[in-house]
Design an enzyme around this catalytic site. Structure first.
Site, PDB file in Angstrom:
ATOM      1  N   HIS A 116       0.875  -1.178   0.000  1.00 50.39           N
ATOM      2  CA  HIS A 116       0.000   0.000   0.000  1.00 50.39           C
ATOM      3  C   HIS A 116       0.910   1.225   0.000  1.00 50.39           C
ATOM      4  O   HIS A 116       1.256   1.770   1.053  1.00 50.39           O
ATOM      5  CB  HIS A 116      -0.886  -0.015   1.248  1.00 50.39           C
ATOM      6  CG  HIS A 116      -1.897   1.093   1.270  1.00 50.39           C
ATOM      7  ND1 HIS A 116      -3.119   0.998   0.658  1.00 50.39           N
ATOM      8  CD2 HIS A 116      -1.835   2.327   1.827  1.00 50.39           C
ATOM      9  CE1 HIS A 116      -3.777   2.140   0.837  1.00 50.39           C
ATOM     10  NE2 HIS A 116      -3.026   2.963   1.546  1.00 50.39           N
ATOM     11  N   GLU A 171       0.995  -1.752   4.281  1.00 47.15           N
ATOM     12  CA  GLU A 171       1.535  -0.429   3.992  1.00 47.15           C
ATOM     13  C   GLU A 171       3.021  -0.406   4.342  1.00 47.15           C
ATOM     14  O   GLU A 171       3.579  -1.389   4.848  1.00 47.15           O
ATOM     15  CB  GLU A 171       0.760   0.645   4.765  1.00 47.15           C
ATOM     16  CG  GLU A 171       1.136   2.059   4.335  1.00 47.15           C
ATOM     17  CD  GLU A 171       0.103   3.111   4.695  1.00 47.15           C
ATOM     18  OE1 GLU A 171      -0.841   2.820   5.464  1.00 47.15           O
ATOM     19  OE2 GLU A 171       0.243   4.232   4.209  1.00 47.15           O
TER      20      GLU A 171
HETATM   21  O1  G3I Z   1      -1.935  -0.126  21.406  1.00 49.18           O
HETATM   22  C1  G3I Z   1      -3.059  -0.983  21.145  1.00 49.18           C
HETATM   23  C2  G3I Z   1      -2.861  -2.321  21.814  1.00 49.18           C
HETATM   24  O2  G3I Z   1      -2.862  -2.153  23.234  1.00 49.18           O
HETATM   25  C3  G3I Z   1      -3.969  -3.267  21.399  1.00 49.18           C
HETATM   26  O3  G3I Z   1      -3.717  -4.568  21.932  1.00 49.18           O
HETATM   27  C4  G3I Z   1      -4.028  -3.354  19.875  1.00 49.18           C
HETATM   28  C5  G3I Z   1      -5.152  -4.235  19.416  1.00 49.18           C
HETATM   29  O4  G3I Z   1      -4.974  -4.346  18.023  1.00 49.18           O
HETATM   30  O5  G3I Z   1      -4.236  -2.036  19.320  1.00 49.18           O
HETATM   31  C6  G3I Z   1      -3.168  -1.172  19.646  1.00 49.18           C
HETATM   32  O6  G3I Z   1      -3.440   0.089  19.077  1.00 49.18           O
HETATM   33  C7  G3I Z   1      -3.146   0.145  17.681  1.00 49.18           C
HETATM   34  C8  G3I Z   1      -2.185   1.315  17.475  1.00 49.18           C
HETATM   35  O7  G3I Z   1      -1.941   1.514  16.077  1.00 49.18           O
HETATM   36  C9  G3I Z   1      -0.824   1.053  18.160  1.00 49.18           C
HETATM   37  O8  G3I Z   1      -0.229  -0.064  17.591  1.00 49.18           O
HETATM   38  C10 G3I Z   1      -4.464   0.395  16.936  1.00 49.18           C
HETATM   39  O9  G3I Z   1      -5.227  -0.802  16.967  1.00 49.18           O
HETATM   40  C11 G3I Z   1      -4.161   0.721  15.495  1.00 49.18           C
HETATM   41  O10 G3I Z   1      -5.328   1.134  14.825  1.00 49.18           O
HETATM   42  C12 G3I Z   1      -3.129   1.827  15.379  1.00 49.18           C
HETATM   43  O11 G3I Z   1      -2.781   1.881  14.015  1.00 49.18           O
HETATM   44  C13 G3I Z   1      -2.051   3.010  13.584  1.00 49.18           C
HETATM   45  C14 G3I Z   1      -2.700   3.437  12.265  1.00 49.18           C
HETATM   46  O12 G3I Z   1      -1.941   4.501  11.688  1.00 49.18           O
HETATM   47  C15 G3I Z   1      -4.132   3.870  12.435  1.00 49.18           C
HETATM   48  O13 G3I Z   1      -4.171   4.939  13.302  1.00 49.18           O
HETATM   49  C16 G3I Z   1      -0.608   2.573  13.335  1.00 49.18           C
HETATM   50  O14 G3I Z   1       0.052   2.321  14.568  1.00 49.18           O
HETATM   51  C17 G3I Z   1       0.137   3.656  12.583  1.00 49.18           C
HETATM   52  O15 G3I Z   1       1.413   3.146  12.194  1.00 49.18           O
HETATM   53  C18 G3I Z   1      -0.641   4.047  11.322  1.00 49.18           C
HETATM   54  O16 G3I Z   1       0.042   5.138  10.785  1.00 49.18           O
HETATM   55  C19 G3I Z   1      -0.387   5.477   9.455  1.00 49.18           C
HETATM   56  C20 G3I Z   1      -0.675   6.963   9.477  1.00 49.18           C
HETATM   57  O17 G3I Z   1      -1.805   7.211  10.282  1.00 49.18           O
HETATM   58  C21 G3I Z   1      -0.887   7.497   8.070  1.00 49.18           C
HETATM   59  N1  G3I Z   1       0.257   7.157   7.229  1.00 49.18           N
HETATM   60  C22 G3I Z   1       0.434   5.710   7.134  1.00 49.18           C
HETATM   61  C23 G3I Z   1       0.768   5.166   8.496  1.00 49.18           C
HETATM   62  C24 G3I Z   1       1.073   3.675   8.455  1.00 49.18           C
HETATM   63  O18 G3I Z   1      -0.056   2.909   8.166  1.00 49.18           O
HETATM   64  O1  9MR Z   2      -3.714   5.370   2.240  1.00 48.04           O
HETATM   65  C1  9MR Z   2      -4.134   5.582   3.584  1.00 48.04           C
HETATM   66  C2  9MR Z   2      -3.074   5.000   4.532  1.00 48.04           C
HETATM   67  O2  9MR Z   2      -1.876   5.763   4.421  1.00 48.04           O
HETATM   68  C3  9MR Z   2      -3.584   5.041   5.965  1.00 48.04           C
HETATM   69  O3  9MR Z   2      -2.681   4.337   6.798  1.00 48.04           O
HETATM   70  C4  9MR Z   2      -4.949   4.375   6.029  1.00 48.04           C
HETATM   71  C5  9MR Z   2      -5.532   4.428   7.426  1.00 48.04           C
HETATM   72  O4  9MR Z   2      -5.621   5.739   7.833  1.00 48.04           O
HETATM   73  O5  9MR Z   2      -5.878   5.005   5.153  1.00 48.04           O
HETATM   74  C6  9MR Z   2      -5.454   4.880   3.779  1.00 48.04           C
HETATM   75  O6  9MR Z   2      -6.376   5.566   2.962  1.00 48.04           O
HETATM   76  C7  9MR Z   2      -7.585   4.855   2.703  1.00 48.04           C
HETATM   77  C8  9MR Z   2      -8.700   5.441   3.565  1.00 48.04           C
HETATM   78  O7  9MR Z   2      -8.399   5.226   4.917  1.00 48.04           O
HETATM   79  C9  9MR Z   2     -10.018   4.787   3.169  1.00 48.04           C
HETATM   80  N1  9MR Z   2     -10.292   4.999   1.741  1.00 48.04           N
HETATM   81  C10 9MR Z   2      -9.225   4.392   0.919  1.00 48.04           C
HETATM   82  C11 9MR Z   2      -7.900   5.036   1.238  1.00 48.04           C
HETATM   83  C12 9MR Z   2      -6.786   4.467   0.369  1.00 48.04           C
HETATM   84  O8  9MR Z   2      -6.636   3.117   0.658  1.00 48.04           O
END
Ligand code: G3I
Ligand code: 9MR
Ligand code: ZN
Length: 575
Positions: free
Chosen positions: A502, A556
């Protein structure tokens, strides 16, 4: 076919083996050559290979009596041996046994064959350059993530694009104010630029250099390769220079991120993404992480670039002063009309402690030590974007002894080693020899793997113990294919490669293969995207991964996943 894993003598558990010189033809255990070309997905190896003097173990799904190692060049068997052990692995649901071929020390290409199962992918036995090449690619991948410049074919090969996101960005909520915040790294598969993960990325890069400088002597063919600074530090500086732009001139606070309101479509190339960019408000975590990483940079760059070092220290102190003036936690939450990444947090305590420890290490000034001693909570040792208490611990543990409090340092060191021992013990009970608990397969779990390895490598630096480096190497083996999915998780490396990350540039360019050297997030048992929910429901935690471009929660990429892996592969490529 079923066969029980037996060892020559149950008590010593050392399987019987017949090792032969490389040029002796040995009929296989069955008298036949391995099934020609039948690759088994159940013989899990590090798909790049193993270093000559390292432990060399393949994990076989199922229970089988014996295995053979063949020289892939000559087709001749060089080792016939009984398998060892039998483990039911909770994280994958697999029952496995082991092919230990550590006695093989001749450089070359090999494959493993198991009667009735098939053969493994080919792999190498060789020098540490096997892994320094992977490490160089992991670092170079950050160049491909650079924002605000043309990726020129001279440095980027076929992965080119025009300059991007160079226009001024709008201060959210005060639209008359527009600022130049160009540069930095695209965070991940999106083009957002976020202070918190960028600070962690830059910190990992500088720590990798600090602990394994010998791994960074070769140029990576980036624009700065001809200067007198190691390319990994040039890359860190590219991120740091953007971070410095994100500090509010007047207050010293640091803006949380700069992104478009919403994510662009998945195949939009960066130079085509022309949506307005918004600078989101100052937050405590952004400001504290900024203070920490610029203080670290002032130390790391002191000899390489004294002016930059001074600029970083001044910015760090200014950010600290903002923290002192804003003791309440200022969180960041996306406003209603913004849906790009958030990097939210519930506390800034670990970030503030990291800032104090780095400023103490950079300046020796007492007040930072007073703050740290009074506020640091020993224990979590997080090395990710949300919990940075591990970075704080590293700064304190390696600060000059006359500045840090020896009692506090001893307390932290003891706890650090206890956690490292917990990781080693977890790995010993894990079917894939991996320091991961089944509950840790969340979004970005491959970063957890790399960070656990980093924790153990720091423990090795504190205590010089092979048990830590061996377990860290097992984490590297996992990332390169020794896992239940037989999947190498670093783009461009291994036999079963990631092909659909991704990652917008990989999706939008005309190149078949994805941008190389990117570590994908890996299994996420919470099934946090539609593709994962559709395909992975009911699977064991370590199997919750799919090489599908729409699965952003498992497939991703992210700069701070790469940088955590860089620390690990700096070790793997260093000796
Ligand atoms: O910390 C809890 C843990 O206690 C629990 O057991 C677990 C259950 O799944 O969840 C954990 O929290 C997670 C958190 O990351 C920390 O790991 C959440 O479920 C999870 O939704 C969260 O995901 C983050 C995601 O963004 C959505 O917010 C990722 O860490 C983070 O790396 C990711 O970052 C994204 C940016 O927003 C946008 N750019 C891409 C990037 C990578 O995907
Ligand atoms: O591309 C986005 C990725 O960087 C983020 O980690 C993710 C979760 O926030 O969201 C992705 O974007 C998607 C959006 O959340 C839902 N519509 C489709 C987008 C592209 O996959
Ligand atoms: Zn850009």
């Amino acid at each position: 076919m079923t066969a029980s894993c037996t060892s020559k003598n149950q008590s010593d558990n050392t399987p019987a083996s017949t090792s032969v010189s490389a040029n002796t033809v040995v009929a296989s255990a069955t008298g036949q050559q391995p099934e020609a070309g039948i690759i088994s997905q159940d013989i899990h190896i590090n798909q790049i290979g193993y270093k000559i003097d390292d432990k060399k173990i393949a994990v076989i799904k199922g229970v089988y009596k014996s295995f053979e190692v063949f020289d892939a060049e000559t087709g001749k068997a060089v080792l016939v041996k009984e398998t060892g052990g039998k483990v039911s692995d909770e994280s994958s649901g697999d029952t496995v046994c082991y092919a230990d071929f550590s006695e093989l020390k001749a450089s070359g290409s090999y494959f493993i064959s198991v009667e009735g199962l098939g053969k493994s992918y080919d792999f190498k036995i060789g020098e540490s350059t096997l892994f320094s090449k992977v490490n160089d690619a992991l670092v170079k991948a950050l160049y491909y993530q650079r924002c605000g410049i043309v990726l020129d074919s001279k440095y980027a090969g076929e992965y080119i694009h025009g300059s991007c996101h160079t226009g001024k960005a709008i201060l959210y909520g005060n639209e008359e104010v527009q600022l130049d915040v160009g540069g930095g790294w695209h965070d991940a598969g999106d083009y957002g630029r976020y202070v918190v993960p960028a600070a962690v990325t830059a910190a990992d890069l500088m720590l990798a250099y600090e602990f394994y400088p010998q791994s960074f002597t070769s140029p990576l063919n980036i624009p700065e390769s001809s200067n007198n600074i190691p390319d990994i530090l040039d890359e860190a500086k590219y991120g740091l220079e953007w971070l410095l732009k994100m500090q509010d001139e007047k207050s010293g606070g640091v803006y949380h991120k700069v992104t478009s309101r919403n994510f662009p479509d998945i195949a939009v190339m960066p130079d085509i993404d022309v949506d307005d960019l918004f600078i989101m408000p100052v937050s405590t975590t952004a400001t504290a992480d900024f203070a920490a990483v610029t203080a670290m940079a002032s130390r790391i760059f002191k000899d390489f670039d004294p002016d930059f070092s001074k600029k970083c220290l001044a910015a760090a102190v200014k950010a600290w002063n903002w923290l002192e003036a804003n003791k309440s936690f200022i969180a960041f939450k996306n406003p209603q009309d913004v849906s790009s990444g958030e990097y939210g947090d519930s506390s800034g305590d670990d970030e503030r402690a990291w800032a104090a420890a780095e400023l103490l290490r950079a300046t020796g000034i007492k007040k930072y030590n007073e703050y740290f001693k009074a506020n640091y909570q020993t224990g979590g040792f997080g090395l990710g974007w949300q919990n940075v208490s591990g970075f704080a611990a590293i700064a304190y543990l390696f600060a000059d002894t006359e500045t840090a409090d020896s009692g506090k340092a001893d307390e932290i060191r003891k706890a650090w080693l206890e956690k490292a021992d917990m990781f080693v013990s977890t790995a010993q009970k894990n079917g894939y020899l991996l320091a991961m608990h089944k509950m840790e397969y969340n979004w970005g779990s491959n970063m957890n793997v790399a960070n656990h390895a980093m924790h153990m490598l720091i423990a090795d630096k504190l205590s010089n113990s092979e048990k830590y480096t061996e377990s860290a190497a097992d984490c590297a083996h996992y990332l390169l294919g020794r896992n239940t999915l037989n999947q190498s998780y670093i783009t461009g490396y291994g036999s079963q490669k990631v092909m659909q990350p991704h990652h917008r540039p990989s999706a939008g360019d005309s190149v078949k293969d994805p941008v190389p050297g990117l570590l994908v997030g890996g299994p996420d048992s919470a099934l946090e995207d539609d593709s994962a929910r559709a395909s992975l429901s009911g699977k064991a935690p370590a199997q919750c991964y799919i090489d599908d471009i729409t699965s952003f929660s498992t497939n991703e990429v992210a700069t701070y996943w790469n940088s955590a892996a860089i620390f690990v592969f700096s070790y793997m490529g260093s000796n």
